[in-house]
Design a protein around this motif. Structure first.
Motif, short mmCIF file in Angstrom:
data_model
loop_
_atom_site.label_atom_id
_atom_site.label_comp_id
_atom_site.label_asym_id
_atom_site.label_seq_id
_atom_site.Cartn_x
_atom_site.Cartn_y
_atom_site.Cartn_z
N GLY A 169 49.03 40.64 42.97
CA GLY A 169 48.60 40.77 41.57
C GLY A 169 49.39 40.19 40.63
N VAL A 184 49.50 36.74 38.22
CA VAL A 184 48.57 35.85 37.52
C VAL A 184 49.33 34.95 36.89
CG1 VAL A 184 46.80 35.75 35.79
CG2 VAL A 184 46.99 37.62 37.35
N THR A 239 53.00 33.48 32.24
CA THR A 239 52.30 34.77 32.57
C THR A 239 51.04 34.97 31.84
OG1 THR A 239 53.64 36.00 31.26
CG2 THR A 239 54.38 35.89 33.51
N LEU A 240 50.27 35.99 32.20
CA LEU A 240 49.22 36.28 31.35
C LEU A 240 49.51 36.87 29.92
CD1 LEU A 240 45.97 36.54 32.05
CD2 LEU A 240 46.18 38.97 32.60
N ALA A 241 50.32 37.59 29.56
CA ALA A 241 50.69 37.89 28.22
C ALA A 241 51.21 36.86 27.53
CB ALA A 241 51.55 39.08 28.20
N GLU A 242 51.93 35.82 28.09
CA GLU A 242 52.46 34.94 27.40
C GLU A 242 51.19 33.76 27.02
OE1 GLU A 242 56.09 32.65 28.87
OE2 GLU A 242 56.40 34.36 30.13
N ARG A 284 43.22 38.59 27.63
CA ARG A 284 43.88 38.95 29.06
C ARG A 284 42.70 39.87 29.91
NH1 ARG A 284 48.55 42.15 26.93
NH2 ARG A 284 48.84 40.99 24.88
N GLU A 285 42.18 40.98 29.26
CA GLU A 285 40.86 41.55 30.17
C GLU A 285 40.04 40.75 30.79
OE1 GLU A 285 39.98 44.73 27.77
OE2 GLU A 285 41.67 45.98 28.41
N ILE A 340 40.94 38.51 33.73
CA ILE A 340 41.02 38.86 35.09
C ILE A 340 40.05 39.95 35.36
CG2 ILE A 340 43.50 38.33 35.45
CD1 ILE A 340 43.81 41.38 34.74
N ILE A 392 42.87 44.18 41.76
CA ILE A 392 44.08 43.37 40.98
C ILE A 392 45.12 43.20 41.90
CG2 ILE A 392 43.34 43.79 38.78
CD1 ILE A 392 44.81 46.47 38.86
N ASP A 393 45.38 44.13 42.91
CA ASP A 393 46.56 43.99 43.60
C ASP A 393 46.27 43.48 45.22
OD1 ASP A 393 45.10 46.19 44.24
OD2 ASP A 393 46.55 47.50 45.53
#
Lengths: 443, 341
Positions: free
Chosen positions: B237, B239, B245-248, B256-257, B260, B269-270
């Motif tokens: 999981g 990304v 990273t996703l949040a960056e 973000r949602e 993925i 996801i995992d």
């Protein structure tokens, strides 16, 4: 008209205007009472005049806001929420730093320390304290790592530049460290926003004796309103090792340090000298407790200031007394007698960053043909760089459980799948985890 | 196929011989909307064919008159009309007195404007109705087939057919084509063979995608002007998008949602790690390009997820692009403010 807010919310006492205290009502909705009946104008009393119109401005009519009131609203820091469920969160105590099991659990900031941290301006509006009944935070691994060295008997000063992505919990970790320091009786000095010293919002002056530029009023305010107030007990217990002349007054050896700081600090002209003297006392006095000196938005100390010298050249940030004093501590040139913690916390919300500083954070040297500022790189040499990582599953679980208990997250059970999903969506950043629990309207 | 006309009177005379010389009433058989006539007889194409065969023998009919009947040919046999004629029927009408020869169309669809097409369509519909209850196979198991193109069909029909009309034909052909092959009736096979394109070798089969030697599934996603190149591999999981990273990379939670979403809806996801590069466009476009890319790369690992992903809206490329600016407009549709001179 927006509701008038209690003026006690104004953060800085200097800015607090002297105004009649409005009547406190349970409801903040403005009342719509019928006023006294208007006296009917006598017949013929109103005469049409053709002359120059008088200034008919009603003197009694006030603006929507009193002076300083809007600034009060803007800078107000709300640390509680009456709608949130109050929880019995265990308090953050100094002994926790040595209990390994405490890592990843949630602790509340004790009431007394919250007041002091408020005075130090360690809380920020951007942090989501207003969603919870009282300020609490998850104890991170990095905080445990630094906290465990705080109790050592060695007079070692840890010199750290804390970096990490926006919302990774750098400032909250500093809050936890400050709480511990206050509980352990340390002297805590804080520059809550380095930006204030470089963007030209405060006065500056050249000090020929030291060859540095100073911020007289800012330093004075910092000494009297923050350092002297928060560390009153510790400074009162310390006596001067030497006789010193600060400003117009002379302070004899044996005088409590608090007296010198609070009285000489009030004088703008002597403020920087007083700060320098305070630091030298903390270096030389063997009775001094450990010291925590922190700067928030530290990357702002590495960008060119907007201040100009008489030749209209931009003044380098390290030519100012406050940044250069902090850098001396960070490089280890100045050492507190009994050690402590020197910490620069970077900000990614306040974006400007110097190339040399970026290279330093990555542990890289400036290339021979690079135009990066070598002075920045040299000025920080010797400091330890610590990266704030994302939360792990355990830390995220306790944060999510807290959000659920307080009513933000509307689930019955914080399951493994939910934790994984939130961790992935937020990349482990605690701020984003809270944000993903409730769609927060920014205000 | 050429729609032709044959003199009905000529035909009748041929069939009936001398009997026709007596006054014979000829009902109109070619009304656009046939209406019942009291005691009237209708002539069918079989009569015409019969007449034609007789005429052919005698060599009286020119080859130009030969017509190819449509698929809607009736199977009725010839009828001896003279046996059933009544006194009323043989009263000549005004029209008959005016014109010595009356021409009627071969196909009942003549007045539709495109008789061949309508005949073909009706024949296919009849075929579909006839074999409606035969078992079918899933669409993804049907061997790929290419029908005649519109241009090819137009050349055969001799008249131009619109694309939407032609689609009606191919829709029925597609439906007939999914009949269980072992039970496929011969007449359906013949019809399908007639409509198939001559060069069936050109049918492109979709290349089967597999994981590469590193265990990565690759997917390319596009949205607006964004392009996402996505590698999905088994993992725990993580990304990374453009090395961040996703949040960056995506500040908005919604983006973000979106990025993925295929992993979220399939509860994977995992199970997988995502490594992607995305460029072009804005953040939302990039996020939605990633949706498509991740879904495609995920389907390399688990093709059975396709229906679930389709329901989640992750399989179809959103083809919408920004609308072009027009001259005289401020933007695509916005008009300048009206100004009085």
């Amino acid at each position: 008209m927006p509701p008038r807010l209690p003026l006690t919310a104004v953060s800085s006492p200097l800015l607090r205007p002297i105004l009649p205290v409005p009547r406190r009502l349970f409801s903040i909705t403005s009342t719509l009472l019928a006023g006294p009946p208007k006296a009917k104008a006598a017949e013929g009393a109103k005469k049409q005049s053709y002359g120059k119109k008088k200034n008919t401005k009603d003197e009694s009519r006030k603006g929507a806001y009193a002076i300083g009131e809007r600034r009060g609203i803007r800078t107000r820091i709300v640390l509680s929420n009456t709608n949130a469920q109050p929880l019995d969160t265990p308090p953050l105590t100094p002994d926790l730093s040595n209990i390994t099991e405490a890592a990843g659990n949630l602790f509340a900031f004790p009431e007394e320390e919250v007041d002091k941290l408020r005075t130090l301006r360690a809380f920020f509006r951007t942090q989501d304290w207003r969603l919870f009944a009282r300020p609490s935070s998850v104890l991170r691994r990095q905080a445990m790592e630094i906290g465990s060295t705080m109790d050592s008997f060695d007079p070692v000063t840890r010199r750290i530049i804390l970096d990490g992505y926006k919302g990774s919990g750098k400032s909250v970790m500093l809050l936890q460290l400050m709480t511990w320091a206050l509980q352990k009786g340390w002297i805590v000095i804080n520059i809550p926003n380095a930006q204030e010293l470089v963007i030209g919002h405060t006065d500056y002056e050249f000090d020929p004796a030291s060859g540095k530029w100073t911020h007289p009023s800012y330093t004075s305010h910092m000494l009297t309103q923050r350092i002297a107030k928060v560390n009153a007990t510790a400074l009162a217990n310390l006596s001067l090792t030497t006789t010193v002349k600060l400003g117009r007054n002379e302070y004899a050896a044996g005088t409590p340090l608090l007296t010198a700081v609070s009285s000489a600090g009030r004088d703008f002209a002597a403020a920087t000298d007083t700060l320098r003297f305070l630091l030298s006392e903390l270096q030389n006095n063997p009775e001094t407790p450990k010291v925590l000196f922190a700067v928030e938005n530290f990357n702002l100390f590495q960008i060119p200031t907007v201040y100009r010298d008489p030749d209209f050249k931009i003044i380098h940030p390290h030519d100012f007394a406050l940044p250069s004093l902090f850098n001396e501590l960070l490089r280890g040139e100045r050492k507190f007698h009994n050690g402590g913690l020197v910490m620069g916390v970077t900000s990614r919300t306040i974006a400007p960053r110097a190339e040399a500083f970026e290279l330093f954070l990555r542990g890289e040297e400036i290339g021979p043909y690079s135009k990066a500022d070598r002075r920045i790189h040299e000025g920080l040499r010797g400091a330890e760089v610590m990266e704030m990582s994302g939360m792990d599953g355990e830390e995220a679980a306790s944060l999510l459980e807290y959000c659920r208990d307080t009513g933000l997250l509307k689930v019955d059970e914080v399951e493994e799948g939910l934790i994984r999903e939130k961790l992935l969506l937020s990349s482990g950043l605690p701020k984003e985890i809270v944000k993903s629990c409730v769609r927060i309207a920014r205000c | 196929m050429v729609a032709g006309l044959v003199s009905l009177r000529h035909c009748c005379r041929t069939i009936l011989g001398e009997a026709f010389n007596t006054r014979v009433a000829l009902p109109r058989a070619s009304f656009p909307h046939p209406r019942p006539l009291a005691g009237a007889r209708s002539f069918t194409i079989s009569h015409v064919q019969q007449a034609r065969s007789i005429l052919d023998d005698e060599g009286e009919v020119n080859d130009d008159w030969i017509l190819k009947t449509g698929t809607g040919t009736s199977g009725q046999g010839p009828v001896n009309i003279a046996d059933e004629l009544t006194e009323e029927d043989i009263t000549p009408t005004w029209a008959e007195q005016q014109f010595a020869v009356r021409r009627v169309p071969v196909s009942a669809s003549y007045f539709t404007g495109n008789a061949t097409f309508v005949d073909n369509l009706l024949a296919l519909r009849a075929l579909q109705r006839k074999y409606e209850l035969l078992p079918t196979i899933p669409k993804d198991q049907v061997p790929p087939v290419k029908w005649k193109t519109l241009v090819e069909y137009n050349a055969l029909a001799g008249k131009s057919v619109s694309a939407s009309k032609f689609k009606q034909l191919t829709n029925i052909l597609d439906r007939l084509n999914i009949i269980e092959p072992t039970l496929m009736p011969q007449d359906v096979q013949d019809v399908l063979a007639w409509y198939k394109r001559d060069t069936q070798g050109a049918v492109s089969t979709q290349k089967e995608r597999t994981v590469d030697e590193f265990g990565r599934g690759y997917g390319l996603g596009r949205r607006k002007t964004s392009v996402a190149r996505v590698y999905v591999l088994e993992g725990d999981g993580q990304v990374y998008i453009n090395g961040k990273t996703l949040a960056e990379h995506f500040e908005r939670l919604h983006d973000r949602e979106s990025a993925i979403w295929p992993l979220l809806v399939t509860d994977r996801i995992d199970k997988y790690n995502v490594w992607a590069t995305v460029d072009g466009g804005g953040k939302t476009g990039q996020a939605e390009a990633l949706t498509l890319g991740v879904a495609r790369a995920l389907m390399v690992h688990e093709p059975a997820l396709k229906p679930a992903l389709r329901r989640a809206g992750c399989v179809t490329r959103d083809h919408r692009m920004v609308e072009r600016k027009k001259p005289g407009h401020v933007k695509a549709r916005k008009m300048p403010t009206w100004v009085k001179r």
